[in-house]
Design an enzyme around this catalytic site. Structure first.
Site, PDB file in Angstrom:
ATOM      1  N   ARG A  14       0.861  -1.187   0.000  1.00  0.00           N
ATOM      2  CA  ARG A  14       0.000   0.000   0.000  1.00  0.00           C
ATOM      3  C   ARG A  14       0.905   1.247   0.000  1.00  0.00           C
ATOM      4  O   ARG A  14       2.106   1.150   0.289  1.00  0.00           O
ATOM      5  CB  ARG A  14      -0.898   0.011   1.245  1.00  0.00           C
ATOM      6  CG  ARG A  14      -1.913  -1.116   1.224  1.00  0.00           C
ATOM      7  CD  ARG A  14      -2.662  -1.252   2.533  1.00  0.00           C
ATOM      8  NE  ARG A  14      -3.521  -2.431   2.503  1.00  0.00           N
ATOM      9  CZ  ARG A  14      -3.823  -3.174   3.561  1.00  0.00           C
ATOM     10  NH1 ARG A  14      -3.345  -2.845   4.753  1.00  0.00           N
ATOM     11  NH2 ARG A  14      -4.594  -4.225   3.438  1.00  0.00           N
ATOM     12  N   ARG A 107     -10.398   3.067   5.446  1.00  0.00           N
ATOM     13  CA  ARG A 107      -8.963   2.842   5.240  1.00  0.00           C
ATOM     14  C   ARG A 107      -8.565   3.219   3.813  1.00  0.00           C
ATOM     15  O   ARG A 107      -7.458   3.694   3.582  1.00  0.00           O
ATOM     16  CB  ARG A 107      -8.622   1.372   5.544  1.00  0.00           C
ATOM     17  CG  ARG A 107      -7.145   1.091   5.583  1.00  0.00           C
ATOM     18  CD  ARG A 107      -6.839  -0.278   6.141  1.00  0.00           C
ATOM     19  NE  ARG A 107      -7.221  -1.365   5.235  1.00  0.00           N
ATOM     20  CZ  ARG A 107      -7.120  -2.651   5.534  1.00  0.00           C
ATOM     21  NH1 ARG A 107      -6.657  -3.023   6.707  1.00  0.00           N
ATOM     22  NH2 ARG A 107      -7.476  -3.582   4.672  1.00  0.00           N
ATOM     23  N   ARG A 118     -12.790  -9.230   1.369  1.00  0.00           N
ATOM     24  CA  ARG A 118     -12.294  -9.173   2.742  1.00  0.00           C
ATOM     25  C   ARG A 118     -13.448  -9.275   3.748  1.00  0.00           C
ATOM     26  O   ARG A 118     -13.323  -9.919   4.789  1.00  0.00           O
ATOM     27  CB  ARG A 118     -11.480  -7.892   2.966  1.00  0.00           C
ATOM     28  CG  ARG A 118     -10.072  -8.001   2.406  1.00  0.00           C
ATOM     29  CD  ARG A 118      -9.280  -6.730   2.489  1.00  0.00           C
ATOM     30  NE  ARG A 118      -7.949  -6.927   1.897  1.00  0.00           N
ATOM     31  CZ  ARG A 118      -6.803  -7.026   2.584  1.00  0.00           C
ATOM     32  NH1 ARG A 118      -6.811  -6.900   3.879  1.00  0.00           N
ATOM     33  NH2 ARG A 118      -5.655  -7.229   1.968  1.00  0.00           N
TER      34      ARG A 118
HETATM   35  N1  LIG Z   1     -10.950   0.397  17.397  1.00  0.00           N
HETATM   36  C1  LIG Z   1     -10.873   0.950  16.201  1.00  0.00           C
HETATM   37  N2  LIG Z   1     -11.536   2.087  15.961  1.00  0.00           N
HETATM   38  C2  LIG Z   1     -11.491   2.659  14.751  1.00  0.00           C
HETATM   39  N3  LIG Z   1     -10.822   2.168  13.681  1.00  0.00           N
HETATM   40  C3  LIG Z   1     -10.150   1.024  13.868  1.00  0.00           C
HETATM   41  C4  LIG Z   1     -10.134   0.356  15.123  1.00  0.00           C
HETATM   42  N4  LIG Z   1      -9.384  -0.751  15.012  1.00  0.00           N
HETATM   43  C5  LIG Z   1      -8.939  -0.782  13.740  1.00  0.00           C
HETATM   44  N5  LIG Z   1      -9.388   0.279  13.042  1.00  0.00           N
HETATM   45  C6  LIG Z   1      -9.139   0.576  11.615  1.00  0.00           C
HETATM   46  O1  LIG Z   1      -9.864  -0.366  10.850  1.00  0.00           O
HETATM   47  C7  LIG Z   1      -9.137  -0.693   9.670  1.00  0.00           C
HETATM   48  C8  LIG Z   1      -8.997  -2.216   9.571  1.00  0.00           C
HETATM   49  O2  LIG Z   1      -8.181  -2.652  10.642  1.00  0.00           O
HETATM   50  P1  LIG Z   1      -7.044  -3.740  10.416  1.00  0.00           P
HETATM   51  O3  LIG Z   1      -6.168  -3.301   9.301  1.00  0.00           O
HETATM   52  O4  LIG Z   1      -6.439  -4.046  11.714  1.00  0.00           O
HETATM   53  O5  LIG Z   1      -7.979  -4.932   9.947  1.00  0.00           O
HETATM   54  P2  LIG Z   1      -7.687  -6.409   9.607  1.00  0.00           P
HETATM   55  O6  LIG Z   1      -8.461  -7.238  10.515  1.00  0.00           O
HETATM   56  O7  LIG Z   1      -6.221  -6.660   9.477  1.00  0.00           O
HETATM   57  O8  LIG Z   1      -8.396  -6.486   8.205  1.00  0.00           O
HETATM   58  P3  LIG Z   1      -7.740  -6.802   6.830  1.00  0.00           P
HETATM   59  O9  LIG Z   1      -7.399  -8.242   6.924  1.00  0.00           O
HETATM   60  O10 LIG Z   1      -8.770  -6.515   5.805  1.00  0.00           O
HETATM   61  O11 LIG Z   1      -6.573  -5.875   6.740  1.00  0.00           O
HETATM   62  C9  LIG Z   1      -7.810   0.032   9.723  1.00  0.00           C
HETATM   63  O12 LIG Z   1      -7.889   1.216   8.948  1.00  0.00           O
HETATM   64  C10 LIG Z   1      -7.689   0.361  11.209  1.00  0.00           C
HETATM   65  O13 LIG Z   1      -6.945   1.559  11.409  1.00  0.00           O
HETATM   66  N1  LIG Z   2      -1.271 -16.597   8.183  1.00  0.00           N
HETATM   67  C1  LIG Z   2      -0.765 -15.368   8.112  1.00  0.00           C
HETATM   68  N2  LIG Z   2      -1.592 -14.296   8.013  1.00  0.00           N
HETATM   69  C2  LIG Z   2      -1.032 -13.085   7.978  1.00  0.00           C
HETATM   70  C3  LIG Z   2       0.344 -12.883   8.021  1.00  0.00           C
HETATM   71  N3  LIG Z   2       0.602 -11.563   7.941  1.00  0.00           N
HETATM   72  C4  LIG Z   2      -0.589 -10.950   7.875  1.00  0.00           C
HETATM   73  N4  LIG Z   2      -1.585 -11.857   7.895  1.00  0.00           N
HETATM   74  C5  LIG Z   2      -3.026 -11.612   7.858  1.00  0.00           C
HETATM   75  O1  LIG Z   2      -3.430 -11.283   6.553  1.00  0.00           O
HETATM   76  C6  LIG Z   2      -4.597 -10.491   6.612  1.00  0.00           C
HETATM   77  C7  LIG Z   2      -4.521  -9.351   5.640  1.00  0.00           C
HETATM   78  O2  LIG Z   2      -3.496  -8.476   5.943  1.00  0.00           O
HETATM   79  P1  LIG Z   2      -3.341  -7.101   5.147  1.00  0.00           P
HETATM   80  O3  LIG Z   2      -2.065  -6.492   5.652  1.00  0.00           O
HETATM   81  O4  LIG Z   2      -3.285  -7.431   3.685  1.00  0.00           O
HETATM   82  O5  LIG Z   2      -4.560  -6.262   5.483  1.00  0.00           O
HETATM   83  C8  LIG Z   2      -4.747 -10.024   8.061  1.00  0.00           C
HETATM   84  O6  LIG Z   2      -5.788 -10.788   8.643  1.00  0.00           O
HETATM   85  C9  LIG Z   2      -3.446 -10.407   8.675  1.00  0.00           C
HETATM   86  O7  LIG Z   2      -3.576 -10.765  10.045  1.00  0.00           O
HETATM   87  C10 LIG Z   2       1.185 -14.039   8.137  1.00  0.00           C
HETATM   88  O8  LIG Z   2       2.417 -13.965   8.206  1.00  0.00           O
HETATM   89  N5  LIG Z   2       0.589 -15.240   8.179  1.00  0.00           N
END
Ligand SMILES: Nc1ncnc2c1ncn2[C@@H]1O[C@H](COP(=O)(O)OP(=O)(O)OP(=O)(O)O)[C@@H](O)[C@H]1O
Ligand SMILES: Nc1nc2c(ncn2[C@@H]2O[C@H](COP(=O)(O)O)[C@@H](O)[C@H]2O)c(=O)[nH]1
Length: 247
Positions: A14, A107, A118
């Site tokens: 990104r 985001r 997603r």
């Molecule tokens: N408690 C919160 N309040 C407001 N925004 C939040 C909160 N927690 C996370 N976010 C925002 O929500 C968005 C998604 O969070 P995050 O990237 O952790 O999700 P994820 O579970 O990893 O999802 P994905 O796998 O699609 O990336 C991000 O922009 C993050 O900054």
């Molecule tokens: N099994 C694994 N999952 C991972 C790893 N690193 C990140 N993640 C998960 O992928 C999604 C999407 O991440 P994003 O950065 O594209 O938004 C998120 O649920 C991460 O927790 C890994 O090493 N192994």
């Protein structure tokens, strides 16, 4: 105290993401070969891309003297759970699918098709996170500050337990971990020396920072408290720095 394991992924970076910091961005063919060569602790196909935790990434955290945090999906958690590694598994759950959708859209990093994918995947993840038995704890991530406070509580980092949790000593050929909370006690008892991956007291996986097979044959003991002046964490300086960070 904590260090983040930098995962590998085949997805495109990104705008603000930096290679080597947020992820190791890699070609699928390269990552597939590395997986075949046994360089990964776990990997999974997530939202159409490969993601994985390399052994090297975890060792880098251990070498820095920190406790390792893995941010991985449910499949990855299942792999780690099924392995001989011991860890505390925390599922971080959005307050609702509507709120998750709002956050993902805000985001602004994915196109519509990816957002929908997603969200579909997240629904399945939330279901598994809540019911699969993989996770030791579920944290609801509604208000970020509250969620953070609850995480600290869960890890015993919110009060007096901190000092004891950090205690560790090495005397002769023994490493002694002070067990400050039931969670810690569980963790330190599950210390897995054979695999060179240990349960961190706070639920993270950490390593000795050395490759398998280079054992020094140390014994590991968990004790309830340091009453004998063994708080010698500063003297823990013989290269075994991947276990605990001095406070
Ligand atoms: N408690 C919160 N309040 C407001 N925004 C939040 C909160 N927690 C996370 N976010 C925002 O929500 C968005 C998604 O969070 P995050 O990237 O952790 O999700 P994820 O579970 O990893 O999802 P994905 O796998 O699609 O990336 C991000 O922009 C993050 O900054
Ligand atoms: N099994 C694994 N999952 C991972 C790893 N690193 C990140 N993640 C998960 O992928 C999604 C999407 O991440 P994003 O950065 O594209 O938004 C998120 O649920 C991460 O927790 C890994 O090493 N192994």
């Amino acid at each position: 105290m904590f260090g983040f394991s930098v995962s590998h992924t085949t997805r495109a970076p990104r705008a603000m993401e930096k290679d080597g910091m947020h992820y190791h961005f890699t070609e699928r063919s390269v990552m597939e070969k590395d997986i075949k060569d046994g360089k990964f602790l776990e990997f999974a196909s997530v939202h159409g891309n490969l993601y994985g935790t390399s052994i090297e990434a975890v060792e880098a955290v251990a070498d820095a003297g920190k406790r390792c945090i893995l941010d991985i999906d449910v499949q990855g958690a299942r792999s780690v759970r099924a392995s001989s590694l011991e860890a505390i598994f925390i599922f971080i759950c959005p307050p609702s699918m509507e709120e998750l959708e709002k956050r993902l859209r805000a985001r602004g990093t994915e196109l519509e098709e990816q957002i929908l994918k997603r969200l579909r995947n997240s629904e399945a993840e939330v279901e598994q996170g809540n019911s699969s038995g993989i996770f030791d704890h579920i944290l609801y991530n509604d208000k970020l500050e509250e969620c953070y406070e609850n995480l600290k509580k869960l890890l015993g980092l919110d009060g007096n337990t901190v000092a004891t949790q950090k205690s560790l000593s090495k005397t002769d050929n023994k490493i002694i971990i002070n067990c400050g909370t039931p969670e810690l006690e569980k963790a330190s008892k599950s210390f897995n020396y054979d695999n060179w991956i240990e349960q961190d007291c706070f639920g993270c996986i950490l390593t000795q920072g050395r490759a398998p097979g280079r054992t020094r044959g140390l014994d590991v003991y968990a004790i309830d408290s340091f009453s004998d002046g063994l708080n010698g964490i500063d003297s823990f300086s013989d290269g075994l720095n991947g276990i605990y960070q001095p406070s």
